[in-house]
Design an enzyme around this catalytic site. Structure first.
Site, short mmCIF file in Angstrom:
data_model
loop_
_atom_site.label_atom_id
_atom_site.label_comp_id
_atom_site.label_asym_id
_atom_site.label_seq_id
_atom_site.Cartn_x
_atom_site.Cartn_y
_atom_site.Cartn_z
N SER A 33 6.39 -80.12 51.21
CA SER A 33 6.52 -80.31 49.76
C SER A 33 7.43 -81.50 49.46
O SER A 33 8.53 -81.60 50.00
CB SER A 33 7.13 -79.07 49.10
OG SER A 33 6.24 -78.00 49.27
N GLU B 131 12.50 -83.00 47.26
CA GLU B 131 13.00 -82.11 48.32
C GLU B 131 13.14 -82.91 49.61
O GLU B 131 14.04 -82.68 50.41
CB GLU B 131 12.01 -80.96 48.51
CG GLU B 131 12.37 -80.04 49.66
CD GLU B 131 11.48 -78.81 49.73
OE1 GLU B 131 10.95 -78.38 48.68
OE2 GLU B 131 11.33 -78.28 50.84
C1 LIG Z 1 3.64 -79.68 57.32
C2 LIG Z 1 4.98 -79.28 56.78
C3 LIG Z 1 5.12 -78.07 56.11
C4 LIG Z 1 6.39 -77.68 55.62
N1 LIG Z 1 6.51 -76.48 54.99
C5 LIG Z 1 7.73 -76.07 54.55
C6 LIG Z 1 7.89 -74.78 53.94
O1 LIG Z 1 6.98 -74.00 53.83
N2 LIG Z 1 9.15 -74.45 53.52
C7 LIG Z 1 10.22 -75.29 53.65
O2 LIG Z 1 11.35 -74.91 53.26
N3 LIG Z 1 10.09 -76.51 54.24
C8 LIG Z 1 8.88 -76.91 54.69
N4 LIG Z 1 8.74 -78.14 55.30
C9 LIG Z 1 9.93 -79.00 55.46
C10 LIG Z 1 10.65 -78.80 56.80
O3 LIG Z 1 9.80 -78.14 57.71
C11 LIG Z 1 11.94 -78.00 56.66
O4 LIG Z 1 12.79 -78.55 55.71
C12 LIG Z 1 12.66 -77.90 58.02
O5 LIG Z 1 13.54 -76.81 57.95
C13 LIG Z 1 13.44 -79.17 58.40
O6 LIG Z 1 13.91 -79.03 59.73
P1 LIG Z 1 14.07 -80.30 60.70
O7 LIG Z 1 14.66 -79.81 61.98
O8 LIG Z 1 12.78 -81.02 60.84
O9 LIG Z 1 15.12 -81.15 59.89
P2 LIG Z 1 15.14 -82.76 59.68
O10 LIG Z 1 13.99 -83.14 58.82
O11 LIG Z 1 15.29 -83.45 60.97
O12 LIG Z 1 16.51 -82.89 58.86
C14 LIG Z 1 16.63 -82.37 57.57
C15 LIG Z 1 18.13 -82.37 57.20
O13 LIG Z 1 18.79 -81.39 58.02
C16 LIG Z 1 19.90 -81.98 58.69
N5 LIG Z 1 20.04 -81.34 59.99
C17 LIG Z 1 19.07 -81.04 60.88
N6 LIG Z 1 19.61 -80.42 61.95
C18 LIG Z 1 20.94 -80.36 61.76
C19 LIG Z 1 22.04 -79.86 62.52
N7 LIG Z 1 21.89 -79.27 63.71
N8 LIG Z 1 23.29 -79.97 61.99
C20 LIG Z 1 23.48 -80.54 60.77
N9 LIG Z 1 22.48 -81.03 60.02
C21 LIG Z 1 21.23 -80.95 60.51
C22 LIG Z 1 19.52 -83.46 58.83
O14 LIG Z 1 20.68 -84.26 59.01
C23 LIG Z 1 18.82 -83.71 57.49
O15 LIG Z 1 19.78 -83.99 56.49
C24 LIG Z 1 7.51 -78.53 55.81
C25 LIG Z 1 7.35 -79.75 56.49
C26 LIG Z 1 6.09 -80.11 56.99
C27 LIG Z 1 5.95 -81.39 57.76
#
Ligand SMILES: Cc1cc2nc3c(=O)[nH]c(=O)nc-3n(C[C@H](O)[C@H](O)[C@H](O)COP(=O)(O)OP(=O)(O)OC[C@H]3O[C@@H](n4cnc5c(N)ncnc54)[C@H](O)[C@@H]3O)c2cc1C
Length: 318
Positions: free
Chosen positions: A235, A307
């Site tokens: 999203s 977001e």
């Molecule tokens: C196809 C798709 C579907 C999705 N569906 C959803 C959904 O249904 N619901 C939803 O909420 N989101 C959804 N998302 C968004 C995403 O999956 C979430 O926000 C997810 O939790 C992000 O995790 P990440 O490890 O990829 O974080 P990143 O994208 O790598 O980072 C996001 C933020 O978290 C911080 N961060 C990450 N790890 C740490 C750590 N260990 N310590 C401190 N800070 C940290 C980063 O610095 C950054 O600011 C979707 C994304 C995609 C691609």
């Protein structure tokens, strides 16, 4: 800055395999977009990370903690300073059960563990509570930072405590209900490194096969909705229920589905998902987000709040 980065590598005793200069980041993101990190660090040693954080602060070097890159757009001009890949942290002991009673169970997992691995661990141990997260891209750290939610459940509901590094100290941060709300976590205010976290789950009466089938049904639902068809970050805008409808519906009703900017487009399967349909740049995504915000505001007087996070040179974070 370059001299300081060299000093940090030495002081943290990083092996050559633990760092990379000018590392391309696009393949570390779900959008498949982004420039280079000045210095990219992949180590499982918390001790080394502590030294890096300590020195980086001293030398005023920016640091970004990268999860699985599923909620971010990295600048075409890259990220200045150090990017730490959290997926390599504590790889040797990723997930374990720390306490267990007849009905409940607490598990501890490294922040860099993928949500899917976490759910598979639960299924293996006949634990339930997290099954609806199967198919959610990203790491546990990212899910906690974003307070990820899906199918009416949010990660905060399971959160007990995290080990974090903040101001050079290793600390515990426990669950305080007031600190969490829709897509908001306390970590968005203080930006600590989340090292690991304890989550509460339930013992299940169901066999593993049943749990796996349930978990897979959530991922299949996402597949059917088109989530994995193109590079994206899920999203684009938060939902504001005060407005009476989800952001996707709002964008759709404004007639914007299919709108494009360069290689970026609003997907035709979900108006709140921007896709990288043909070699989009971060700048394309940024401009499309702005165009959508402006059009929706003009038609409804409602300001959509992104977001997805824009990270790196030219943007506010790092
Ligand atoms: C196809 C798709 C579907 C999705 N569906 C959803 C959904 O249904 N619901 C939803 O909420 N989101 C959804 N998302 C968004 C995403 O999956 C979430 O926000 C997810 O939790 C992000 O995790 P990440 O490890 O990829 O974080 P990143 O994208 O790598 O980072 C996001 C933020 O978290 C911080 N961060 C990450 N790890 C740490 C750590 N260990 N310590 C401190 N800070 C940290 C980063 O610095 C950054 O600011 C979707 C994304 C995609 C691609």
């Amino acid at each position: 800055m370059q001299n300081y980065l060299h000093t940090i590598i030495e002081e943290a005793s990083l092996d050559a395999s633990e760092y990379q200069w000018k590392a391309p980041l696009r393949d570390h993101t779900w959008f498949k977009i982004g420039g280079f990190a000045d210095l990219f660090i992949q180590t499982d040693s918390i001790l080394k990370i502590q030294t890096i954080l300590h020195r980086a602060k001293q030398y005023a070097i920016p640091i970004f903690f990268l999860g699985d890159g599923s909620n971010i757009v990295i600048s075409d001009d890259g990220i200045a300073g150090i990017v730490i890949d959290t997926k390599t942290l504590q790889k040797s002991s990723p997930i374990s059960i720390i306490s267990s009673s007849e009905h409940e169970c607490q598990i501890i997992a490294s922040a860099g563990v993928l949500i899917e691995e976490l759910v598979l661990f639960c299924i293996e141990q006949q634990l339930e509570g997290l099954l609806h997260f199967f198919g959610l891209p990203g790491t546990l750290g990212g899910a906690l930072y974003m307070n990820a939610r899906c199918y009416e459940g949010e990660i905060a509901s399971h959160f007990i405590e995290a080990t974090i590094i903040e101001n050079n100290e290793i600390k515990k941060h426990s669950y305080i209900p007031d600190e969490w709300s829709y897509k908001l976590s306390p970590f968005q205010k203080t930006h600590p490194l989340i090292v690991n976290a304890i989550l509460q789950v339930r013992r299940s009466q169901h066999p593993r096969d049943t749990l796996l089938t349930q978990a897979l049904s959530y991922k299949q639902d996402r597949e059917q909705k088109g989530h994995f068809r193109y590079p994206c970050a899920g999203s684009t805008f938060k939902n504001n229920r005060a407005f009476g409808m989800p952001s996707g519906q709002l964008i759709d009703q404004c007639g914007l589905k299919g709108m494009q900017y360069g290689g970026a487009a609003i997907s035709d399967f979900h108006a709140n998902i921007i896709i990288n349909h043909s070699n989009a740049s971060a700048s394309d995504i940024y401009h499309l987000v702005q165009k959508i915000q402006a059009e929706v505001y003009q038609k409804t007087s409602f300001q959509l709040e992104p977001e997805i996070l824009f990270i790196g040179r030219g943007y506010t974070q790092v």
